[in-house]
Design a protein around this motif. Structure first.
Motif, mmCIF file in Angstrom:
data_model
loop_
_atom_site.group_PDB
_atom_site.id
_atom_site.type_symbol
_atom_site.label_atom_id
_atom_site.label_comp_id
_atom_site.label_asym_id
_atom_site.label_seq_id
_atom_site.Cartn_x
_atom_site.Cartn_y
_atom_site.Cartn_z
ATOM 1 N N VAL A 19 0.847 -1.196 0.000
ATOM 2 C CA VAL A 19 0.000 0.000 0.000
ATOM 3 C C VAL A 19 0.883 1.247 0.000
ATOM 4 C CG1 VAL A 19 -1.713 1.315 1.301
ATOM 5 C CG2 VAL A 19 -1.912 -1.170 1.151
ATOM 6 N N ARG A 22 2.618 1.763 -3.428
ATOM 7 C CA ARG A 22 1.696 2.263 -4.459
ATOM 8 C C ARG A 22 1.497 3.771 -4.323
ATOM 9 N NH1 ARG A 22 -2.986 -2.371 -4.121
ATOM 10 N NH2 ARG A 22 -1.855 -3.975 -5.275
ATOM 11 N N GLU A 23 1.392 4.250 -3.095
ATOM 12 C CA GLU A 23 1.164 5.669 -2.863
ATOM 13 C C GLU A 23 2.436 6.496 -3.052
ATOM 14 O OE1 GLU A 23 -0.733 6.399 0.882
ATOM 15 O OE2 GLU A 23 -2.456 5.130 0.391
ATOM 16 N N TYR A 59 -0.737 2.587 7.211
ATOM 17 C CA TYR A 59 -0.655 1.691 6.056
ATOM 18 C C TYR A 59 -1.120 0.284 6.416
ATOM 19 C CZ TYR A 59 1.710 5.419 3.613
ATOM 20 O OH TYR A 59 1.990 6.617 3.013
ATOM 21 N N LYS A 62 -4.859 0.416 6.214
ATOM 22 C CA LYS A 62 -5.304 0.415 4.813
ATOM 23 C C LYS A 62 -5.178 -0.980 4.200
ATOM 24 C CE LYS A 62 -4.188 5.234 3.831
ATOM 25 N NZ LYS A 62 -3.358 6.160 3.026
ATOM 26 N N ALA A 63 -4.104 -1.684 4.533
ATOM 27 C CA ALA A 63 -3.917 -3.042 4.014
ATOM 28 C C ALA A 63 -4.979 -3.990 4.567
ATOM 29 C CB ALA A 63 -2.530 -3.555 4.366
ATOM 30 N N ALA A 66 -8.134 -3.365 2.700
ATOM 31 C CA ALA A 66 -8.073 -3.901 1.340
ATOM 32 C C ALA A 66 -8.243 -5.419 1.346
ATOM 33 C CB ALA A 66 -6.749 -3.526 0.694
#
Length: 69
Positions: A19, A22-23, A59, A62-63, A66
């Motif tokens: 994550v 990617r950002e 992060y 967020k993972a 997802a």
């Protein structure tokens, strides 16, 4: 026919580092001055190691999100 039918692969779990990368990839590529995989990956790795626990927790959340859906 079962012999010719392929099973759909289960998607891999997304990690906190993935994550983050990617950002942060566009900014890291700009900082390195190239879009080549090796130098950008090294810069991303360096930035990941420098993150504090609070930033990593973002992060990780967020993972986890997802991977739920």
């Amino acid at each position: 026919n079962k012999a010719t039918t392929k099973k759909k692969a289960k998607p891999r779990a997304v990690s906190a580092y993935l994550v983050f990368s990617r950002e942060a990839r566009p900014e890291a590529a700009a900082a390195v001055g190239t879009r080549a995989v090796g130098p950008v990956a090294q810069e991303l790795s360096r930035r990941w190691r420098c993150l504090d626990n609070e930033a990593r927790a973002e992060y990780e959340a967020k993972a986890a999100e997802a991977n739920r859906g």
